[in-house]
Design a protein around this motif. Sequence first.
Motif, PDB file in Angstrom:
ATOM      1  N   PRO A  58       7.193  12.607  -2.214  1.00  0.00           N
ATOM      2  CA  PRO A  58       7.702  11.390  -2.868  1.00  0.00           C
ATOM      3  C   PRO A  58       9.072  10.962  -2.382  1.00  0.00           C
ATOM      4  O   PRO A  58       9.474   9.817  -2.585  1.00  0.00           O
ATOM      5  N   SER A  59       9.805  11.861  -1.738  1.00  0.00           N
ATOM      6  CA  SER A  59      11.170  11.497  -1.314  1.00  0.00           C
ATOM      7  C   SER A  59      11.434  11.852   0.145  1.00  0.00           C
ATOM      8  O   SER A  59      12.551  12.186   0.523  1.00  0.00           O
ATOM      9  N   VAL A  60      10.393  11.773   0.963  1.00  0.00           N
ATOM     10  CA  VAL A  60      10.536  12.074   2.394  1.00  0.00           C
ATOM     11  C   VAL A  60      11.151  10.873   3.096  1.00  0.00           C
ATOM     12  O   VAL A  60      10.748   9.728   2.870  1.00  0.00           O
ATOM     13  N   ASP A  61      12.125  11.109   3.954  1.00  0.00           N
ATOM     14  CA  ASP A  61      12.772  10.033   4.704  1.00  0.00           C
ATOM     15  C   ASP A  61      11.993   9.723   5.978  1.00  0.00           C
ATOM     16  O   ASP A  61      11.438  10.615   6.619  1.00  0.00           O
ATOM     17  N   ALA A  62      11.989   8.458   6.362  1.00  0.00           N
ATOM     18  CA  ALA A  62      11.339   8.034   7.595  1.00  0.00           C
ATOM     19  C   ALA A  62      12.272   8.279   8.770  1.00  0.00           C
ATOM     20  O   ALA A  62      13.428   7.842   8.750  1.00  0.00           O
ATOM     21  N   PRO A  63      11.830   8.974   9.814  1.00  0.00           N
ATOM     22  CA  PRO A  63      12.679   9.206  10.988  1.00  0.00           C
ATOM     23  C   PRO A  63      13.035   7.884  11.665  1.00  0.00           C
ATOM     24  O   PRO A  63      12.267   6.919  11.635  1.00  0.00           O
ATOM     25  N   ALA A  64      14.189   7.855  12.290  1.00  0.00           N
ATOM     26  CA  ALA A  64      14.624   6.650  13.000  1.00  0.00           C
ATOM     27  C   ALA A  64      13.679   6.350  14.151  1.00  0.00           C
ATOM     28  O   ALA A  64      13.231   7.254  14.867  1.00  0.00           O
ATOM     29  N   GLY A  65      13.346   5.092  14.323  1.00  0.00           N
ATOM     30  CA  GLY A  65      12.499   4.674  15.436  1.00  0.00           C
ATOM     31  C   GLY A  65      11.018   4.814  15.198  1.00  0.00           C
ATOM     32  O   GLY A  65      10.219   4.487  16.089  1.00  0.00           O
ATOM     33  N   ALA A  66      10.625   5.308  14.046  1.00  0.00           N
ATOM     34  CA  ALA A  66       9.212   5.497  13.761  1.00  0.00           C
ATOM     35  C   ALA A  66       8.528   4.163  13.466  1.00  0.00           C
ATOM     36  O   ALA A  66       9.152   3.229  12.959  1.00  0.00           O
ATOM     37  N   ARG A  67       7.259   4.076  13.775  1.00  0.00           N
ATOM     38  CA  ARG A  67       6.485   2.898  13.392  1.00  0.00           C
ATOM     39  C   ARG A  67       6.045   3.070  11.950  1.00  0.00           C
ATOM     40  O   ARG A  67       5.505   4.121  11.591  1.00  0.00           O
ATOM     41  N   VAL A  68       6.270   2.075  11.130  1.00  0.00           N
ATOM     42  CA  VAL A  68       6.026   2.188   9.696  1.00  0.00           C
ATOM     43  C   VAL A  68       4.807   1.362   9.287  1.00  0.00           C
ATOM     44  O   VAL A  68       4.678   0.192   9.665  1.00  0.00           O
ATOM     45  N   ILE A  69       3.921   1.986   8.536  1.00  0.00           N
ATOM     46  CA  ILE A  69       2.820   1.290   7.878  1.00  0.00           C
ATOM     47  C   ILE A  69       3.203   1.142   6.415  1.00  0.00           C
ATOM     48  O   ILE A  69       3.406   2.139   5.718  1.00  0.00           O
ATOM     49  N   ASP A  70       3.334  -0.079   5.967  1.00  0.00           N
ATOM     50  CA  ASP A  70       3.685  -0.328   4.572  1.00  0.00           C
ATOM     51  C   ASP A  70       2.419  -0.210   3.727  1.00  0.00           C
ATOM     52  O   ASP A  70       1.530  -1.056   3.794  1.00  0.00           O
ATOM     53  N   ALA A  71       2.335   0.851   2.937  1.00  0.00           N
ATOM     54  CA  ALA A  71       1.150   1.101   2.125  1.00  0.00           C
ATOM     55  C   ALA A  71       1.385   0.791   0.657  1.00  0.00           C
ATOM     56  O   ALA A  71       0.647   1.279  -0.215  1.00  0.00           O
ATOM     57  N   THR A  72       2.377  -0.014   0.374  1.00  0.00           N
ATOM     58  CA  THR A  72       2.668  -0.369  -1.019  1.00  0.00           C
ATOM     59  C   THR A  72       1.436  -0.984  -1.681  1.00  0.00           C
ATOM     60  O   THR A  72       0.828  -1.920  -1.143  1.00  0.00           O
ATOM     61  N   GLY A  73       1.057  -0.440  -2.827  1.00  0.00           N
ATOM     62  CA  GLY A  73      -0.123  -0.919  -3.530  1.00  0.00           C
ATOM     63  C   GLY A  73      -1.424  -0.367  -3.003  1.00  0.00           C
ATOM     64  O   GLY A  73      -2.499  -0.659  -3.549  1.00  0.00           O
ATOM     65  N   LEU A  74      -1.364   0.453  -1.945  1.00  0.00           N
ATOM     66  CA  LEU A  74      -2.561   1.040  -1.346  1.00  0.00           C
ATOM     67  C   LEU A  74      -2.612   2.538  -1.613  1.00  0.00           C
ATOM     68  O   LEU A  74      -1.718   3.102  -2.264  1.00  0.00           O
ATOM     69  N   HIS A  75      -3.639   3.181  -1.116  1.00  0.00           N
ATOM     70  CA  HIS A  75      -3.853   4.611  -1.348  1.00  0.00           C
ATOM     71  C   HIS A  75      -4.026   5.337  -0.015  1.00  0.00           C
ATOM     72  O   HIS A  75      -4.656   4.811   0.905  1.00  0.00           O
ATOM     73  N   VAL A  76      -3.476   6.544   0.053  1.00  0.00           N
ATOM     74  CA  VAL A  76      -3.565   7.359   1.266  1.00  0.00           C
ATOM     75  C   VAL A  76      -4.386   8.613   0.951  1.00  0.00           C
ATOM     76  O   VAL A  76      -4.019   9.391   0.060  1.00  0.00           O
ATOM     77  N   TYR A  77      -5.468   8.789   1.685  1.00  0.00           N
ATOM     78  CA  TYR A  77      -6.349   9.937   1.499  1.00  0.00           C
ATOM     79  C   TYR A  77      -6.530  10.681   2.824  1.00  0.00           C
ATOM     80  O   TYR A  77      -6.386  10.076   3.905  1.00  0.00           O
ATOM     81  N   PRO A  78      -6.889  11.972   2.762  1.00  0.00           N
ATOM     82  CA  PRO A  78      -7.338  12.614   3.999  1.00  0.00           C
ATOM     83  C   PRO A  78      -8.637  11.965   4.433  1.00  0.00           C
ATOM     84  O   PRO A  78      -9.417  11.475   3.593  1.00  0.00           O
ATOM     85  N   GLY A  79      -8.887  11.931   5.738  1.00  0.00           N
ATOM     86  CA  GLY A  79     -10.136  11.357   6.228  1.00  0.00           C
ATOM     87  C   GLY A  79     -11.334  12.102   5.676  1.00  0.00           C
ATOM     88  O   GLY A  79     -11.277  13.303   5.409  1.00  0.00           O
ATOM     89  N   LEU A  80     -12.428  11.395   5.490  1.00  0.00           N
ATOM     90  CA  LEU A  80     -13.630  11.999   4.931  1.00  0.00           C
ATOM     91  C   LEU A  80     -14.361  12.833   5.994  1.00  0.00           C
ATOM     92  O   LEU A  80     -14.340  12.515   7.180  1.00  0.00           O
TER      93      LEU A  80
END
Length: 434
Positions: A58-80
Amino acid sequence: MRTLRSTLGAAAALLIAASAAPAQETLVIRGGTVHPITGPEFVGTVVVRDGKIVAAGPSVDAPAGARVIDATGLHVYPGLFDAGSTLGLTEIGAVDVTNDYRELGDFNPHLQARTAVHPATEHIPVARANGITHTVALPGGGGFGAVGFRGQGSAFSLDGWTIEEMEIDPGVAMVLDWPTIRTREFDRSTFTFRERPYKEAKEEYDRAVQRLASWLEAAREYDHAVSGGATIRPDSRLAALARVTRREIPVIARVNTERDIRNVVAFAEEQGIRLIIAGGAQAYRVAQLLAEKKIPVILGPTQSLPTENDAPYDEAYANPGKLHAAGVRIAFATFNSSDSRTLPYEAAMAIPFGLPRDAALRAVTLNAAEFFGIADRVGSIEAGKIANLIVTDGDPLEITTQVRHLIIGGREVDTMNRHRQLYEKHRSRPRATR
């Protein structure tokens, strides 16, 4: 000569360029509700580098220069995880040259499904567009009534140019076609079925079981001789089976009826081998036995008819819930290629009939990885695991949910596939004018 020299020079330049290629980009999925499977969900961040998950919280920082996917309002799951399929092994069932899931002969324990996987199959993009990111491809059986060790199932991710790029583990389990007692026999000369005495069918069954036992015994003797330093002729089939007798890999037995499940469980216990039931349509009838022996079950499609005329209509729907309630660990598989995309709905169908939703989700993610000994690499969102992830707009077990982002091996993969191409083509068809 100049042409040859130029060609060699170009090839060398390509090799140098490839070796000097930059490392895979760092990817950050931020702001989504993360469902790690191994713990409670949280709103936070997942960081991916060099194909692996390096941090999630919940409080992991994004490394500098990383490509960011904004998942606000979405859900992240392991692949099926389709725990048993023929993905990559078949294309069009009615065209023989496109099918490579079955080998001649009953005993081919040395063969691995990976050698026949075709990465460019049209079925893989269709499956992964619905959230399936990895599978175990299983070699097929020898047809009606066939018995034998068919070969090894291979685990791989659903993206890559070659199987070497996609591979997770080349041999995670040995596939067994278990004999059954059949009093009804197909007569090839008349293309009709005939009844035969039970005694005859039982004797045939006993001979088949004895043959399986003799192969395992031969594998033990071979392994003992090799480990003892004896000089003997190499035998790839016995060497492969020795992995089973040493309990390095489990045996996947394709059985569905109560009697066959009881019989193969007794055989596995007698032989001292690890067992996974595949199919298990009537496994609920022996749930206590399976729980007691700690034997997992990989269930086939729940959207199926009952196994017998007098079986309850909801037999296939309720089977997973009954097994779970008894303490049997389960996973789901389609045992198919073109239908691999339906995997989440096979699990979902069991939820109204007694399978808890979190258990259903675990059954299409982490459980199978644990069965096959690859849970250290896939199955959940944890640091160190392969970054096979899906970002969705809802519960992946719901048919209305869409996969918004698909990450396989740390790389975002396009969800375009043949189904969608045809949909878009006909959706844009010019309207008739009057």
